[in-house]
Write a protein that holds these residues in place. Sequence first.
Motif, PDB file in Angstrom:
ATOM      1  N   UNK A 187      48.796  52.202  79.704  1.00 17.97           N
ATOM      2  CA  UNK A 187      49.338  53.091  78.675  1.00 17.97           C
ATOM      3  C   UNK A 187      48.340  54.222  78.492  1.00 17.97           C
ATOM      4  N   UNK A 188      48.801  55.453  78.718  1.00 19.44           N
ATOM      5  CA  UNK A 188      47.931  56.624  78.592  1.00 19.44           C
ATOM      6  C   UNK A 188      48.332  57.411  77.355  1.00 19.44           C
ATOM      7  N   UNK A 189      47.369  57.621  76.469  1.00 20.05           N
ATOM      8  CA  UNK A 189      47.553  58.451  75.281  1.00 20.05           C
ATOM      9  C   UNK A 189      46.777  59.750  75.470  1.00 20.05           C
ATOM     10  N   UNK A 190      47.426  60.873  75.273  1.00 21.72           N
ATOM     11  CA  UNK A 190      46.754  62.179  75.279  1.00 21.72           C
ATOM     12  C   UNK A 190      47.285  62.942  74.080  1.00 21.72           C
ATOM     13  N   UNK A 191      46.419  63.216  73.105  1.00 20.84           N
ATOM     14  CA  UNK A 191      46.888  63.812  71.855  1.00 20.84           C
ATOM     15  C   UNK A 191      45.762  64.571  71.179  1.00 20.84           C
ATOM     16  N   UNK A 192      46.131  65.372  70.212  1.00 21.55           N
ATOM     17  CA  UNK A 192      45.158  66.097  69.397  1.00 21.55           C
ATOM     18  C   UNK A 192      45.850  66.685  68.195  1.00 21.55           C
ATOM     19  N   UNK A 193      45.076  67.045  67.197  1.00 20.82           N
ATOM     20  CA  UNK A 193      45.647  67.624  65.976  1.00 20.82           C
ATOM     21  C   UNK A 193      45.136  69.051  65.796  1.00 20.82           C
ATOM     22  N   UNK A 194      45.895  69.811  65.009  1.00 20.13           N
ATOM     23  CA  UNK A 194      45.479  71.132  64.580  1.00 20.13           C
ATOM     24  C   UNK A 194      45.097  71.031  63.117  1.00 20.13           C
ATOM     25  N   UNK A 217      34.797  68.283  63.993  1.00 20.34           N
ATOM     26  CA  UNK A 217      34.475  66.856  63.855  1.00 20.34           C
ATOM     27  C   UNK A 217      35.590  66.118  63.106  1.00 20.34           C
ATOM     28  N   UNK A 218      36.120  66.723  62.060  1.00 18.44           N
ATOM     29  CA  UNK A 218      37.206  66.084  61.316  1.00 18.44           C
ATOM     30  C   UNK A 218      38.466  65.985  62.174  1.00 18.44           C
ATOM     31  N   UNK A 219      38.748  67.042  62.944  1.00 19.35           N
ATOM     32  CA  UNK A 219      39.911  67.017  63.833  1.00 19.35           C
ATOM     33  C   UNK A 219      39.755  65.930  64.886  1.00 19.35           C
ATOM     34  N   UNK A 220      38.535  65.735  65.368  1.00 18.28           N
ATOM     35  CA  UNK A 220      38.280  64.683  66.364  1.00 18.28           C
ATOM     36  C   UNK A 220      38.475  63.301  65.753  1.00 18.28           C
ATOM     37  N   UNK A 221      38.029  63.115  64.524  1.00 19.28           N
ATOM     38  CA  UNK A 221      38.228  61.824  63.844  1.00 19.28           C
ATOM     39  C   UNK A 221      39.716  61.501  63.731  1.00 19.28           C
ATOM     40  N   UNK A 222      40.514  62.510  63.449  1.00 18.04           N
ATOM     41  CA  UNK A 222      41.953  62.295  63.328  1.00 18.04           C
ATOM     42  C   UNK A 222      42.584  62.009  64.686  1.00 18.04           C
ATOM     43  N   UNK A 223      42.038  62.588  65.741  1.00 17.44           N
ATOM     44  CA  UNK A 223      42.513  62.250  67.083  1.00 17.44           C
ATOM     45  C   UNK A 223      42.189  60.794  67.403  1.00 17.44           C
ATOM     46  N   UNK A 224      40.985  60.353  67.050  1.00 13.90           N
ATOM     47  CA  UNK A 224      40.634  58.936  67.215  1.00 13.90           C
ATOM     48  C   UNK A 224      41.642  58.043  66.488  1.00 13.90           C
ATOM     49  N   UNK A 232      41.787  69.408  68.303  1.00 12.37           N
ATOM     50  CA  UNK A 232      41.123  68.294  68.973  1.00 12.37           C
ATOM     51  C   UNK A 232      41.981  67.853  70.142  1.00 12.37           C
ATOM     52  N   UNK A 233      41.388  67.051  71.040  1.00  8.65           N
ATOM     53  CA  UNK A 233      42.073  66.651  72.273  1.00  8.65           C
ATOM     54  C   UNK A 233      41.380  65.398  72.807  1.00  8.65           C
ATOM     55  N   UNK A 234      42.094  64.295  72.830  1.00 10.93           N
ATOM     56  CA  UNK A 234      41.515  63.040  73.310  1.00 10.93           C
ATOM     57  C   UNK A 234      42.489  62.376  74.271  1.00 10.93           C
ATOM     58  N   UNK A 235      41.968  61.699  75.280  1.00 11.62           N
ATOM     59  CA  UNK A 235      42.786  60.841  76.131  1.00 11.62           C
ATOM     60  C   UNK A 235      42.111  59.487  76.245  1.00 11.62           C
ATOM     61  N   UNK A 236      42.899  58.444  76.059  1.00 12.27           N
ATOM     62  CA  UNK A 236      42.458  57.083  76.309  1.00 12.27           C
ATOM     63  C   UNK A 236      43.554  56.356  77.084  1.00 12.27           C
ATOM     64  N   UNK A 237      43.133  55.425  77.916  1.00 14.49           N
ATOM     65  CA  UNK A 237      44.048  54.611  78.709  1.00 14.49           C
ATOM     66  C   UNK A 237      43.732  53.144  78.440  1.00 14.49           C
TER      67      UNK A 237
END
Length: 367
Positions: free
Chosen positions: A221-228, A149-156, A234-239
């Motif tokens: 603009x496509x963003x695809x990123x995640x943190x360790x 959940x914390x990793x996802x927040x950082x991806x956001x 985590x892994x998120x994509x937004x356009x």
Amino acid sequence: MNHRLQQFSNWLQETEQTFAFVHSSANVFYLSNFNCEPHERLLGLFIFPEHEPFLVCPGMEVSQARDAGWEYEIIGHGDADNPWEMIRSALKTRGITAADHVAIEKETLSYERAEQIMNMYPSVTFTSAEEKLHELRLIKDEKELEILRKAAELADFGVETGIGALREGCTEMEVLATIEYELKKKGIREMSFSTMVLFGEKSGQPHGNPGSRELKKGDFVLFDLGVLLDGYCSDITRTVAFQEVSEKQKEIYDIVLKAQLETLEISKPGTRLGDLDKKAREIITIAGYGDFFPHRIGHGIGIDVHEYPSLSENNDNLLKEGMTYTIEPGIYLPDIGGVRIEDDVLVTSTGYETLTRFPKELQIIRG
């Protein structure tokens, strides 16, 4: 012995394995809490049905293994050492003079290292350990979910930062650098994969490479990123659209969003994994863009950014509470660009929880 090691040891006893050699960094971390990238050096856990396990790692990492909580024997080897001679001695100490069945990670263990085991035990037969390790890692416990959940927040936050950096004439790499710099200021040392920031027609490449493309009015603009974070990904994509959006761009965005939302709605215990892909693919195909959705709907996520299970249409396994995976439909048009919307998802007792929560409605960024 920790709960994970004990479960794996019990499986070795049930399947009558002499021992297991687990070498991948991800599985060593899962079983020992020791996170190590050994490069070409030997890393591995030797686990037994009855004896205490031991860890093999580069000598320079021994103190970190102890700090991670490993309480058993550690064989630390230097660059001039032959770790297999040290391993042979440790096995002999445990009375392992013959080995008929040894569990290994068949998919990733090099032949050279398998030969080392065969040289010690010429009659050995190898068993795949992957299935059991997949099974153990499939269901996340509360500690793992807290980190995810914390990793996802950082991806956001990474997506929010990227959107805030958009200016006409900026380059993909400039925006990417801003995202990663701001995340490092929050303590993130490593991304879970190579960050993607793609402008315009390049957003139509599902795995495109960011470069010097400058941002123009009307670009997707496509963003695809995640943190360790603490060993988990985590892994998120937004356009988003920059300054203006065409009817065609809006059309494909709305189709992808519909596919993503409706696939999320069937994410619950008992759903066939392949039906997630089927649901999204049907929506995109009926809309006339089936040929432009070239990848599966998603993948498992946890210690590895891509891990078991694969959410392809032919997967007959069922969703279970505690599973985490991505849902990421997309449409990619060569000249116009592409749209992908991706979230990290947890299966709950009654349905699902999206761990990544950055808004998904089409945003037109004024810059």
